[in-house]
Design a protein around this motif. Structure first.
Motif, PDB file in Angstrom:
ATOM      1  N   VAL A  16       0.858  -1.192   0.000  1.00  0.00           N
ATOM      2  CA  VAL A  16       0.000   0.000   0.000  1.00  0.00           C
ATOM      3  C   VAL A  16       0.886   1.232   0.000  1.00  0.00           C
ATOM      4  O   VAL A  16       1.755   1.378   0.870  1.00  0.00           O
ATOM      5  N   GLY A  17       0.687   2.130  -0.956  1.00  0.00           N
ATOM      6  CA  GLY A  17       1.513   3.325  -1.039  1.00  0.00           C
ATOM      7  C   GLY A  17       0.694   4.592  -1.058  1.00  0.00           C
ATOM      8  O   GLY A  17      -0.281   4.703  -1.800  1.00  0.00           O
ATOM      9  N   HIS A  18       1.088   5.555  -0.234  1.00  0.00           N
ATOM     10  CA  HIS A  18       0.440   6.868  -0.223  1.00  0.00           C
ATOM     11  C   HIS A  18       1.328   7.880  -0.931  1.00  0.00           C
ATOM     12  O   HIS A  18       2.542   7.928  -0.707  1.00  0.00           O
ATOM     13  N   SER A  19       0.741   8.670  -1.833  1.00  0.00           N
ATOM     14  CA  SER A  19       1.445   9.770  -2.480  1.00  0.00           C
ATOM     15  C   SER A  19       2.686   9.268  -3.223  1.00  0.00           C
ATOM     16  O   SER A  19       2.590   8.384  -4.080  1.00  0.00           O
ATOM     17  N   TYR A  20       3.867   9.788  -2.896  1.00  0.00           N
ATOM     18  CA  TYR A  20       5.114   9.306  -3.494  1.00  0.00           C
ATOM     19  C   TYR A  20       5.383   7.846  -3.134  1.00  0.00           C
ATOM     20  O   TYR A  20       6.156   7.160  -3.818  1.00  0.00           O
ATOM     21  N   GLY A  34       3.503   5.624  -3.827  1.00  0.00           N
ATOM     22  CA  GLY A  34       3.013   4.893  -4.996  1.00  0.00           C
ATOM     23  C   GLY A  34       4.132   4.454  -5.922  1.00  0.00           C
ATOM     24  O   GLY A  34       4.247   3.265  -6.256  1.00  0.00           O
ATOM     25  N   PRO A  35       4.989   5.365  -6.379  1.00  0.00           N
ATOM     26  CA  PRO A  35       6.141   4.944  -7.181  1.00  0.00           C
ATOM     27  C   PRO A  35       7.055   3.968  -6.447  1.00  0.00           C
ATOM     28  O   PRO A  35       7.646   3.077  -7.069  1.00  0.00           O
ATOM     29  N   VAL A  90      -2.070  -1.268  -3.672  1.00  0.00           N
ATOM     30  CA  VAL A  90      -3.135  -0.320  -3.338  1.00  0.00           C
ATOM     31  C   VAL A  90      -2.533   1.077  -3.311  1.00  0.00           C
ATOM     32  O   VAL A  90      -1.571   1.337  -2.573  1.00  0.00           O
ATOM     33  N   TYR A  91      -3.088   1.959  -4.117  1.00  0.00           N
ATOM     34  CA  TYR A  91      -2.612   3.336  -4.204  1.00  0.00           C
ATOM     35  C   TYR A  91      -3.583   4.247  -3.461  1.00  0.00           C
ATOM     36  O   TYR A  91      -4.736   4.407  -3.863  1.00  0.00           O
ATOM     37  N   VAL A  92      -3.116   4.835  -2.358  1.00  0.00           N
ATOM     38  CA  VAL A  92      -3.926   5.740  -1.545  1.00  0.00           C
ATOM     39  C   VAL A  92      -3.484   7.166  -1.864  1.00  0.00           C
ATOM     40  O   VAL A  92      -2.440   7.616  -1.404  1.00  0.00           O
ATOM     41  N   PHE A 129       0.715   8.075  -6.620  1.00  0.00           N
ATOM     42  CA  PHE A 129       1.096   7.992  -8.027  1.00  0.00           C
ATOM     43  C   PHE A 129       1.277   6.538  -8.455  1.00  0.00           C
ATOM     44  O   PHE A 129       1.890   5.742  -7.743  1.00  0.00           O
ATOM     45  N   ALA A 130       0.773   6.215  -9.633  1.00  0.00           N
ATOM     46  CA  ALA A 130       0.999   4.911 -10.259  1.00  0.00           C
ATOM     47  C   ALA A 130       1.674   5.181 -11.598  1.00  0.00           C
ATOM     48  O   ALA A 130       1.020   5.247 -12.648  1.00  0.00           O
TER      49      ALA A 130
END
Length: 257
Positions: A87-91, A93-94, A110-112, A115-116
Motif C-alpha cells: 500500500v503506497g500513499h502519495s510518493y 506509490g512509485p 493499493v494506491y492511496v 502515483f501509479a
C-alpha cells in the motif's frame, strides 16, 4: 465404551485441522508513507487492520530516490514469508511500484492518493499532467551537502495544502513531524510499471491539492484498477481523515480471489 466413541474426538480434530489448513492465509499488509508524512500517519488504518486480524508493517520510506527507496521496501517484502499487499500513499506509490518488481509474493498494489507511474514517468511529471496541484507554491527548500535539496511543506500552509479535512491541531502535529523528500526523488523516472501485471486498487479525494483528482482518475483508468473510490471532499491525507474507507479498500485487495 464403543470404539467409534473413542475415535470421534480424533476424527473431529483431524477435520478441524484440515479445515484450518484449507483456510486462506491472510496477507501481510505493508504500508508505505509518502512525502511530507511518516510511518505513524497510518496509525488509524493500522488499528483497524489489526482489529480485523491482519499483520501490518508500516515501512520506513527514506524519501531519497525512487530506486533506493524501492530497494529498501523490497528488502522488507523479501523478509516476509507468504503473501503481501503493498500500500503506497502519495510518493509511496512509485516506491511500491518499484518494490513489487522481483517479488512473487505480492498479491496486490493499493494506491492511496498515490502515483501509479508508467515507466519513465516521475511524480513531478504526473502531478502536472492535469491542472489543480498547488503543491509547488507551498514548498520550502533546504540545501543538502551533496548539492541537492530537501523539500518541506511550509508549516503555515500544511493543513490547507495536505490535510484540509483533518482537525487543525492534528494537522499542526503532522506539519511538525513531516519528513522531507529530495527534489531528486520527485523528478526521478520510474522503472518497470508493476501495476501492469498485478491487481491494483486506487482511492483518492476529490479535493486533493497535491495530486489532482483528474490525475488519479487518469492513472486508475490506465491501470485498469479493479476498484476505484473517490472520496467527495477528501484531502491528500486520506489515511488520517478517512481511515475506514482506506482500510476497506486494503481489505478488498487482501481478500480478492
Amino acid at each position: 465404551m464403543r470404539l467409534s466413541t473413542l475415535l470421534l474426538p480424533a476424527a473431529l480434530l483431524a477435520s478441524g485441522a484440515a479445515h484450518a489448513q484449507a483456510a486462506p492465509e491472510k496477507p501481510v499488509i505493508v504500508l508505505v508513507h509518502g512525502a511530507f508524512a511518516e510511518s505513524a500517519s497510518w496509525e488509524p488504518v493500522i488499528t483497524r487492520l489489526e482489529k480485523d486480524g491482519y499483520t501490518v508493517i508500516a515501512a520506513a520510506n527514506p524519501l531519497r530516490s525512487v530506486a533506493s527507496d524501492g530497494a529498501a521496501v523490497s528488502a522488507v517484502v523479501k523478509s516476509i514469508k507468504g503473501p503481501v499487499v503493498l500500500v503506497g500513499h502519495s510518493y509511496g506509490g512509485p516506491v511500491i511500484t518499484e518494490a513489487a518488481n522481483g517479488n512473487p509474493n505480492i498479491k496486490a498494489l493499493v494506491y492511496v492518493a498515490g502515483f501509479a507511474p508508467e515507466t519513465g514517468e516521475s511524480s513531478f511529471s504526473l502531478s502536472g499532467k492535469f491542472p489543480g496541484s498547488t503543491l509547488g507554491d507551498a514548498l520550502t527548500a533546504v540545501p543538502l551537502p551533496d548539492g541537492g535539496q530537501d523539500l518541506y511543506i511550509q508549516a503555515a500552509r500544511f493543513q490547507a495544502q495536505f490535510a484540509a479535512d483533518v482537525p487543525a491541531g492534528q494537522a499542526a502535529v503532522m506539519a511538525a513531524t513531516q519528513r522531507p523528500i529530495t527534489m531528486k526523488a520527485l523528478q526521478e523516472p520510474s522503472g518497470v510499471a508493476a501495476w501492469k501485471t498485478l491487481p491494483n486498487y486506487m482511492i483518492y479525494g476529490s479535493a486533493d491539492r497535491n495530486i489532482p483528482a483528474a490525475v488519479m482518475k487518469f492513472m486508475a483508468e490506465r491501470a485498469h484498477a479493479r476498484k476505484t473510490v473517490e472520496i467527495p471532499g477528501g484531502s491528500h491525507a486520506l489515511m488520517v481523515s478517512h481511515p475506514a474507507e482506506v482500510t476497506a479498500m486494503i481489505e478488498a485487495a487482501a481478500t480478492a480471489k
